[in-house]
Design an enzyme around this catalytic site. Structure first.
Site, PDB file in Angstrom:
ATOM      1  N   LEU A   1       3.194  -5.697   6.639  1.00 19.20           N
ATOM      2  CA  LEU A   1       3.236  -4.680   7.957  1.00 19.20           C
ATOM      3  C   LEU A   1       2.331  -3.847   8.376  1.00 19.20           C
ATOM      4  O   LEU A   1       2.133  -4.361   8.911  1.00 19.20           O
ATOM      5  CB  LEU A   1       4.628  -3.808   8.299  1.00 19.20           C
ATOM      6  CG  LEU A   1       6.045  -4.389   8.024  1.00 19.20           C
ATOM      7  CD1 LEU A   1       7.434  -3.523   7.593  1.00 19.20           C
ATOM      8  CD2 LEU A   1       5.970  -4.760  10.124  1.00 19.20           C
TER       9      LEU A   1
ATOM     10  N   ASP B   1      -5.427   0.143   1.556  1.00 15.57           N
ATOM     11  CA  ASP B   1      -4.756  -0.401   0.543  1.00 15.57           C
ATOM     12  C   ASP B   1      -5.333  -0.602  -1.084  1.00 15.57           C
ATOM     13  O   ASP B   1      -6.312   0.259  -0.899  1.00 15.57           O
ATOM     14  CB  ASP B   1      -4.250  -1.939   0.400  1.00 15.57           C
ATOM     15  CG  ASP B   1      -2.778  -2.343   0.047  1.00 15.57           C
ATOM     16  OD1 ASP B   1      -2.865  -2.216  -0.796  1.00 15.57           O
ATOM     17  OD2 ASP B   1      -1.658  -2.691   0.864  1.00 15.57           O
TER      18      ASP B   1
ATOM     19  N   ASP C   1      -5.888   6.340  -3.249  1.00 22.02           N
ATOM     20  CA  ASP C   1      -4.390   6.539  -3.302  1.00 22.02           C
ATOM     21  C   ASP C   1      -3.998   7.646  -2.413  1.00 22.02           C
ATOM     22  O   ASP C   1      -4.746   8.507  -2.785  1.00 22.02           O
ATOM     23  CB  ASP C   1      -4.545   7.622  -4.518  1.00 22.02           C
ATOM     24  CG  ASP C   1      -2.881   7.282  -4.809  1.00 22.02           C
ATOM     25  OD1 ASP C   1      -2.064   7.329  -3.511  1.00 22.02           O
ATOM     26  OD2 ASP C   1      -2.321   7.835  -5.840  1.00 22.02           O
ATOM     27  N   ILE C   2      -3.539   7.190  -1.245  1.00 20.09           N
ATOM     28  CA  ILE C   2      -3.045   8.471   0.733  1.00 20.09           C
ATOM     29  C   ILE C   2      -2.307   9.226  -0.359  1.00 20.09           C
ATOM     30  O   ILE C   2      -2.445  10.187   0.513  1.00 20.09           O
ATOM     31  CB  ILE C   2      -3.071   7.588   1.441  1.00 20.09           C
ATOM     32  CG1 ILE C   2      -1.880   6.380   0.933  1.00 20.09           C
ATOM     33  CG2 ILE C   2      -3.954   6.561   1.773  1.00 20.09           C
ATOM     34  CD1 ILE C   2      -0.788   7.173   1.169  1.00 20.09           C
TER      35      ILE C   2
ATOM     36  N   ASN D   1       1.893   3.498   6.227  1.00 17.79           N
ATOM     37  CA  ASN D   1       2.849   2.496   6.495  1.00 17.79           C
ATOM     38  C   ASN D   1       2.987   2.007   4.686  1.00 17.79           C
ATOM     39  O   ASN D   1       4.016   1.207   4.570  1.00 17.79           O
ATOM     40  CB  ASN D   1       2.305   1.289   7.045  1.00 17.79           C
ATOM     41  CG  ASN D   1       3.410  -0.156   6.624  1.00 17.79           C
ATOM     42  OD1 ASN D   1       3.828  -0.705   7.052  1.00 17.79           O
ATOM     43  ND2 ASN D   1       2.201  -0.958   5.173  1.00 17.79           N
TER      44      ASN D   1
ATOM     45  N   TYR E   1      14.383   5.735  -2.299  1.00 13.47           N
ATOM     46  CA  TYR E   1      13.940   5.238  -0.524  1.00 13.47           C
ATOM     47  C   TYR E   1      14.429   5.980   0.361  1.00 13.47           C
ATOM     48  O   TYR E   1      13.686   6.012   1.734  1.00 13.47           O
ATOM     49  CB  TYR E   1      14.103   3.657  -0.810  1.00 13.47           C
ATOM     50  CG  TYR E   1      13.754   3.399   0.094  1.00 13.47           C
ATOM     51  CD1 TYR E   1      12.296   2.789   0.822  1.00 13.47           C
ATOM     52  CD2 TYR E   1      13.854   2.621   1.325  1.00 13.47           C
ATOM     53  CE1 TYR E   1      11.155   1.951   1.710  1.00 13.47           C
ATOM     54  CE2 TYR E   1      13.555   1.331   2.215  1.00 13.47           C
ATOM     55  CZ  TYR E   1      12.361   1.281   2.317  1.00 13.47           C
ATOM     56  OH  TYR E   1      12.297   0.774   2.999  1.00 13.47           O
TER      57      TYR E   1
ATOM     58  N   LYS F   1      12.258   7.594   3.742  1.00 14.39           N
ATOM     59  CA  LYS F   1      12.663   7.534   5.044  1.00 14.39           C
ATOM     60  C   LYS F   1      13.547   8.384   5.894  1.00 14.39           C
ATOM     61  O   LYS F   1      12.634   8.696   7.087  1.00 14.39           O
ATOM     62  CB  LYS F   1      12.787   6.328   4.843  1.00 14.39           C
ATOM     63  CG  LYS F   1      11.902   5.175   4.040  1.00 14.39           C
ATOM     64  CD  LYS F   1      10.670   4.748   4.428  1.00 14.39           C
ATOM     65  CE  LYS F   1      10.107   4.095   4.611  1.00 14.39           C
ATOM     66  NZ  LYS F   1       8.204   4.046   4.847  1.00 14.39           N
TER      67      LYS F   1
ATOM     68  N   THR G   1       8.893  -8.526   4.653  1.00 15.81           N
ATOM     69  CA  THR G   1       8.123  -8.048   3.069  1.00 15.81           C
ATOM     70  C   THR G   1       7.901  -8.013   1.985  1.00 15.81           C
ATOM     71  O   THR G   1       9.014  -8.676   1.204  1.00 15.81           O
ATOM     72  CB  THR G   1       7.521  -6.423   3.626  1.00 15.81           C
ATOM     73  OG1 THR G   1       8.876  -5.648   2.790  1.00 15.81           O
ATOM     74  CG2 THR G   1       7.742  -6.134   4.661  1.00 15.81           C
TER      75      THR G   1
END
Length: 302
Positions: A19, A38, A73-74, A100, A171, A175, A205
């Protein structure tokens, strides 16, 4: 390049594949200059590689666009801050942030290790918060300096976060947290010219193609590929554009050719005794209320 994002600078996290890659390419096709972030980790978050981010940035440039790769690394303060810095130092501005990045480590709750919980919540929820925090600080400073931005944030939630998903407690919790973060950020940042929305995509994905192989498979006959990640990107691009003015604090589902406005939690049937309930009569009231309540969609995996 011309398009609805012409002149704008967008940052996309997790943009090396799936995505994120589709969003980065679509933003560039509409004229945005793109910071392609990334870490290059595997589907479970292990390892790192510089290749995915660089390959997407190179692909954008080969198509006539402008892009730079970012491999930080965000989910760390340093990595998130350097993401914003990369946009400002390379392109001189920042207009849109598309959060994302993520991965999955699916387990039933009784088998879910603490490390797997922490890792998934970290990349999804903290990995949304930190880039948002640093971008918001920049936009607030711009607004206070009289340079009011038309800034946009597009977060990535999931049907798992909205409705639950068996085997994905970590997860789904992360989310769902992203939805809460989106609503708070939209309320807090509007005064600075920042709009914040979230998209729950359904697409092929690395996180979905092995879990739902039949549903995610591309059609062999070349007909419309309903699960192609690029189907989600037009909504993301529009939300990242100045043309989405006035749309904030919203959650959308996007799948194939369908866009849905999610209405979230809202008051349903109510009973008011006007006094304290006894436990048994509270239970009877709940049974009556549930009988008249709108049924939720089925939980994934059930």
């Amino acid at each position: 390049m011309t398009g609805i994002c012409s002149g704008r600078v967008a940052v996309v996290t997790g943009a090396g594949r799936g995505l994120g890659r589709a969003h980065a390419l679509a933003l560039a096709a509409e004229g945005a200059r793109v910071v392609v972030n990334d870490l290059g980790a595997g589907p479970d978050g292990q390892g790192a590689s510089a290749d995915p981010a660089q390959e997407v940035a190179d692909e954008i440039r080969a198509r006539g666009g402008e892009a730079v790769a970012h491999r930080g690394d965000i989910a760390t303060g340093e990595g998130a801050a350097s993401l914003v810095t990369a946009a400002l130092e390379t392109f001189g501005r920042l207009d849109a942030l598309v959060n994302n990045a993520g991965f999955v480590r699916d387990r039933m709750l009784v088998n879910l290790d603490e490390d797997d919980w922490d890792a998934v919540v970290r990349v999804h929820l903290k990995g949304h918060f930190l880039p948002l925090r640093h971008a918001a600080a920049h936009w607030r400073a711009e607004a206070k300096a009289g340079r009011g931005p038309h800034a946009r944030v597009v977060n990535t939630t999931s049907g798992a976060g909205l409705l639950g998903s068996v085997g994905q407690g970590n997860y789904a919790a992360a989310k769902a947290g992203i939805v809460g973060l989106t609503l708070v950020a939209a309320a807090e940042l509007g005064r600075y010219g920042v709009q914040v929305n979230a998209v729950a995509p359904a697409a092929r994905t690395r996180m979905t193609e092995n879990v739902f192989p039949e549903a995610m498979a591309a059609p062999p006959d070349g007909t419309f590929d309903a699960m192609a990640p690029a189907n989600v990107s037009p909504l993301v691009v529009w939300l990242a554009s100045a043309g989405s003015a006035g749309v904030t604090g919203q959650v959308f589902e996007a799948e194939a050719g369908r866009i849905t406005v999610m209405e979230g939690w809202h008051p349903g049937p109510t009973a008011d005794k006007g006094d304290r309930w006894a436990p048994a009569e509270a239970g009877e009231a709940v049974r009556r209320l549930l009988a008249g309540a709108r049924r939720a969609r089925p939980v994934y995996g059930a």
